[in-house]
Write an enzyme that holds these catalytic residues in place. Structure first.
Site, PDB file in Angstrom:
ATOM      1  N   GLN A 174       2.738   6.500  -9.096  1.00 34.47           N
ATOM      2  CA  GLN A 174       3.629   7.342 -10.744  1.00 34.47           C
ATOM      3  C   GLN A 174       4.944   8.167  -9.706  1.00 34.47           C
ATOM      4  O   GLN A 174       5.688   8.542 -11.171  1.00 34.47           O
ATOM      5  CB  GLN A 174       2.657   8.159  -9.671  1.00 34.47           C
ATOM      6  CG  GLN A 174       1.249   8.295 -10.424  1.00 34.47           C
ATOM      7  CD  GLN A 174       0.112   9.257 -10.203  1.00 34.47           C
ATOM      8  OE1 GLN A 174      -0.761   9.075  -9.007  1.00 34.47           O
ATOM      9  NE2 GLN A 174      -0.115   9.936 -10.799  1.00 34.47           N
ATOM     10  N   HIS A 230      -4.856   3.529  -4.273  1.00 35.60           N
ATOM     11  CA  HIS A 230      -4.396   4.873  -5.150  1.00 35.60           C
ATOM     12  C   HIS A 230      -4.669   4.269  -6.943  1.00 35.60           C
ATOM     13  O   HIS A 230      -3.521   4.330  -7.050  1.00 35.60           O
ATOM     14  CB  HIS A 230      -3.383   5.985  -4.537  1.00 35.60           C
ATOM     15  CG  HIS A 230      -3.910   6.905  -5.182  1.00 35.60           C
ATOM     16  ND1 HIS A 230      -3.094   7.897  -4.291  1.00 35.60           N
ATOM     17  CD2 HIS A 230      -4.173   7.814  -6.586  1.00 35.60           C
ATOM     18  CE1 HIS A 230      -3.502   9.713  -5.342  1.00 35.60           C
ATOM     19  NE2 HIS A 230      -3.621   8.730  -6.323  1.00 35.60           N
ATOM     20  N   ASN A 246      -8.655   6.236  -3.072  1.00 32.96           N
ATOM     21  CA  ASN A 246      -8.701   7.402  -3.258  1.00 32.96           C
ATOM     22  C   ASN A 246      -9.573   7.794  -4.812  1.00 32.96           C
ATOM     23  O   ASN A 246      -9.603   6.848  -5.917  1.00 32.96           O
ATOM     24  CB  ASN A 246      -7.547   7.554  -3.831  1.00 32.96           C
ATOM     25  CG  ASN A 246      -6.535   9.041  -5.097  1.00 32.96           C
ATOM     26  OD1 ASN A 246      -6.688   9.890  -4.213  1.00 32.96           O
ATOM     27  ND2 ASN A 246      -6.889   9.076  -6.075  1.00 32.96           N
ATOM     28  N   GLU A 275      -6.106  16.311  -2.329  1.00 34.02           N
ATOM     29  CA  GLU A 275      -4.896  17.097  -3.632  1.00 34.02           C
ATOM     30  C   GLU A 275      -5.445  18.135  -3.774  1.00 34.02           C
ATOM     31  O   GLU A 275      -6.613  18.420  -3.753  1.00 34.02           O
ATOM     32  CB  GLU A 275      -5.173  16.191  -4.583  1.00 34.02           C
ATOM     33  CG  GLU A 275      -4.103  14.528  -4.353  1.00 34.02           C
ATOM     34  CD  GLU A 275      -4.936  14.305  -6.042  1.00 34.02           C
ATOM     35  OE1 GLU A 275      -4.794  13.865  -6.660  1.00 34.02           O
ATOM     36  OE2 GLU A 275      -4.807  12.194  -5.152  1.00 34.02           O
TER      37      GLU A 275
END
Length: 485
Positions: free
Chosen positions: A63, A160, A204, A393
């Site tokens: 990301q 992830h 994740n 998160e």
């Protein structure tokens, strides 16, 4: 007789109102309708955190990094992008964190952060099965050295959502024999970096990976409404976590110095109307499929999957309750579930109305719900006692930056209450994320970053709404520094 019935009806109404009041009081706190300065009900500045608390930000390699110094490697997401992201957006170089990591780590330090959670790019490290790119491994050594130079504690995530294309082409986690490749990669990465990192996240949000890939179809491989495949993938992910944990502990030079945990997202599924048995039933069904069955597995070693229209799945692994030195909790909001026979799924997700109109929404399709962070921490404490928690998160998509300040105030207040009133052993908080980045199916439309990023110039600018986070960190760390000196 009429009078007697009327009395009974009046009593029933009173009891129902009392019951609903108790439920809503536990689910919704008395906020100030967006104006925290009034402090009529809750003083959101009344927060405190443990002395050793970690304050950080979180990211995922795909990301934010971009391709790095090589031609873009192929992954499940690079192949998925062109046809499936909003308005045809593609990740590209993202915010070029791969090359600008020193600048970004300096921004973390400026905020006062003393921790950083990031993922290793499996697609870049192992673009060809069995061949590790030494230059990419060297890059991550450089990142870790810079973090230590800035006194920032690293937390590494192995998976992830993104993996190499060769793994995807073999049906990834749908094929249980493939798990060995991921387990081998994770253990090898631990060997590579064990002297530089002591906090490790295996996977994740396994249920989000499963939901996006095999229910909604918004994640690769884009399979829709495939509950039997979903349950198998979830089983293989949970089994992989156990094997990675045991593999790492068996080879670590100092196993007690390394903490390993899975990262679990919790979105509560609450009934829209607590007195509607169909709302209650569906909300409990969804909650168990997305949350309860995973927590049960790590509490008891038994996994049970049940969902209408799918084959029940059960398996056991007696090692599971002993394979989390911590739980990473990702928390954003909750869903209200209402039975609707006219929907293909027989339910719909709705949002609460209160005296001020619609619930205060984020740019994502869910509201601010800080009470849920408190509830999620308490749930983990109750269902997985003696397992510490890191908030791995928590953040808000807020393009206009007009709710971020409020979000941080309320969620940090809720977290403080979970620690100080409910006795939850929460050891750190990682905001998602330091900078804006590529938000999966949403592309660049969602602005989660504490720092706004101009994608043309790559300039980073601290958002006004992020300054409260900086103030809390610096106030917290200054308080304990004063005690020490």
């Amino acid at each position: 007789m009429f009078v007697f019935v009327l009395i009974l009806l009046s009593i029933a109404i009173i009891v129902i109102k009392w019951y609903l009041a108790r439920i809503y009081a536990s689910l919704y706190w008395c906020w100030d309708n967006g104006n925290e300065e009034k402090r009529i009900f809750i003083d959101t500045d009344d927060v405190s955190f443990p002395q050793s608390f970690l304050w950080g930000t979180a990211s995922a390699s795909y990301q934010c990094e971009g391709p790095g110094d090589r031609a873009p490697t192929k992954s499940n997401w690079s192949e998925w992008e062109p046809q499936h992201i909003k308005r045809g957006q593609q990740c590209g170089i993202a915010v070029d964190h791969y090359h600008r990591y020193k600048e970004d780590i300096e921004l973390m330090s400026t905020l006062g952060c003393n921790a950083y959670r990031f993922s290793l790019a499996w697609d870049k490290i192992e673009p060809i099965e069995g061949q590790y790119d030494q230059d990419v491994l060297g890059h991550y050594h450089d990142v870790l050295r810079e973090l230590h130079r800035q006194s920032i504690v690293p937390m590494i995530t192995f998976h992830h959502f993104v993996h190499p294309l060769w793994f995807e082409e073999r049906s990834s986690f749908l094929n249980s024999t493939n798990s060995s490749a991921f387990i081998r990669f994770s253990v090898d990465m631990f060997k590579e970096f064990q002297d530089e990192c002591h906090l490790w996240c295996t996977i994740n949000e396994p249920e989000v990976y499963v939901s996006g890939g095999y229910f909604t179809g918004i994640f690769p491989p884009g399979r829709k409404s495939q509950p039997n495949e979903a349950s198998l993938v979830l089983q293989n992910l949970l089994q992989a976590h156990v094997d990675i944990y045991d593999g790492i502990k068996s080879i670590a030079r100092q196993p007690d110095q390394h903490s390993i945990g899975i990262v679990k997202d919790i979105f509560q599924f609450d009934p829209y109307h607590p007195l509607n048995p169909l709302d209650v039933y569906i909300s409990r069904l969804l909650d168990y499929a997305m949350n309860g069955c995973i927590l049960d597995f790590f509490r008891t070693g038994s996994f049970k999957w049940t969902m209408p229209g799918s084959t029940p799945r059960t398996f056991t692994n007696s090692r599971a309750p002993h394979t989390n030195d911590f739980i990473g909790l990702n928390y954003y909001s909750h869903f209200l579930v209402r039975f609707n026979p006219f929907k293909p799924s027989s339910f719909e997700i709705v949002h609460r109305q209160d005296d001020s109109g619609p619930s205060l929404m984020t740019d994502m399709a869910y509201p601010l719900y800080p009470e849920g962070l408190y509830r999620a921490c308490v749930r983990l404490k109750d269902e997985l006692p003696r397992v510490p928690i890191y908030i791995t998160e928590n953040g808000i998509a807020d393009r206009c930056d007009d709710r971020r300040h409020l979000f941080l105030r309320r969620y940090l207040y809720a977290l403080s209450r979970a620690i100080n009133e409910a006795g939850c052993d929460v050891r750190g908080y990682f905001y998602w994320s330091l900078t804006d980045n590529f938000e999966w199916a949403e592309g660049y439309d969602m602005k989660f970053g504490l720092y706004d990023v101009n994608l043309q110039t790559q300039e980073r600018t601290l958002r006004d709404g992020a300054k409260y986070f900086q103030q809390v960190i610096q106030k917290h760390r200054a308080k304990y520094q004063k005690k020490i000196t």
